[in-house]
Design an enzyme around this catalytic site. Sequence first.
Site, PDB file in Angstrom:
ATOM      1  N   ARG A  17      -7.407 -11.774  12.028  1.00 54.42           N
ATOM      2  CA  ARG A  17      -7.177 -11.558  13.455  1.00 54.42           C
ATOM      3  C   ARG A  17      -7.701 -12.667  14.376  1.00 54.42           C
ATOM      4  O   ARG A  17      -7.025 -12.991  15.354  1.00 54.42           O
ATOM      5  CB  ARG A  17      -7.742 -10.193  13.867  1.00 54.42           C
ATOM      6  N   ASP A  63      -1.989 -10.856   8.604  1.00 55.75           N
ATOM      7  CA  ASP A  63      -2.049  -9.407   8.852  1.00 55.75           C
ATOM      8  C   ASP A  63      -1.213  -9.097  10.086  1.00 55.75           C
ATOM      9  O   ASP A  63      -1.730  -8.827  11.181  1.00 55.75           O
ATOM     10  CB  ASP A  63      -3.500  -8.973   9.023  1.00 55.75           C
ATOM     11  N   LYS A  99      -5.585  -5.444  -4.206  1.00 59.18           N
ATOM     12  CA  LYS A  99      -6.699  -4.581  -4.602  1.00 59.18           C
ATOM     13  C   LYS A  99      -6.253  -3.563  -5.660  1.00 59.18           C
ATOM     14  O   LYS A  99      -6.409  -2.347  -5.496  1.00 59.18           O
ATOM     15  CB  LYS A  99      -7.296  -3.875  -3.386  1.00 59.18           C
ATOM     16  N   ASP A 107      -5.248   0.979 -17.332  1.00 59.42           N
ATOM     17  CA  ASP A 107      -5.234  -0.393 -17.833  1.00 59.42           C
ATOM     18  C   ASP A 107      -3.825  -0.956 -18.000  1.00 59.42           C
ATOM     19  O   ASP A 107      -3.543  -2.089 -17.588  1.00 59.42           O
ATOM     20  CB  ASP A 107      -5.959  -0.474 -19.180  1.00 59.42           C
TER      21      ASP A 107
END
Length: 227
Positions: free
Chosen positions: A205, A10, A61, A66
Site C-alpha cells: 500500500r 494488492d 500461503k 502433502d
Amino acid sequence: MRDRLIVGLDLPTLKEAEKAVRELEGAVSFYKIGYQLAFAGGLDLARELASGGTKVFLDMKLLDIDNTVAKGVENIVKMGMTMLTLHAYPKTMRAAVEAARGSELCLLGVTVLTSMDEQDVIDAGYEYDPHTLALRRSEQALHAGMGGIVCSAEEAEAVRRIVGPDLAVVTPGIRPSGSDHGDQKRVVTPAQAIRNGSSHLVVGRPIVAAPDRRAAAEAILAEMQSA
C-alpha cells in the site's frame, strides 16, 4: 537494492495492476501477487511478467495435505515464479521442497503474519508468543530445506542468526516513517529492516496507493540504500 524491493500488487483489478507495473517500469523489478489479484486474473499477469524476465513472488500461503501441496508446487514451478509462500508447517514444507527439487523456485515459509500480535496468536491456540513462534518455525524451515522465511522485520535479526547468511529473509509490514500502519501491527521502516538482516522487503500500500507510485518506490529504495 532494486532486486530486494518487492512491490505488492494488492489491487482489485487486473487493469489497475497493469497500470501500476507500467508506472513502476525501470524502478521496480520484483512484484508480489497475492489472493486479491490472483482471483481477478492475476495468475495470467504473473505468467506474463515472468516470461518477460520480471521476478514474481506468488503469495499463496499454501497449506493442505502433502499431495495437494506437492501437485500445486509442481504447477507453480512450470509458471516460472521466483518465490512462493506456504505456511511453515513441517510436513507441508517437506512436501513442497520435494516437489520443487531441481527447480529455481524459492520456497518461503510463513512464520507469523505481521497483522498478528501476541493476543491474536493466543486466540489461534498457540502456546508461544509471536517472536518465539517465528523462531521455532524458522528452525523447522531450515531443517526442511526451504529457500527462505517470511517474518516481521522485528524478528529478522534473530531469524537471520538461526538460518544463516544464505536463506532469504523476506519481511512484509514495511512502512516508511510517518505512514499509516493500516492493519499491520508489527511494522518496521525500510532502513531498519535492512539493518535487521532482511534480504527482501515487501511493500504494498505505501507504493500502490501513493499518488505518485514511482516516487514512493524510489523514496523507499533510497531509504534502503542508506541503511
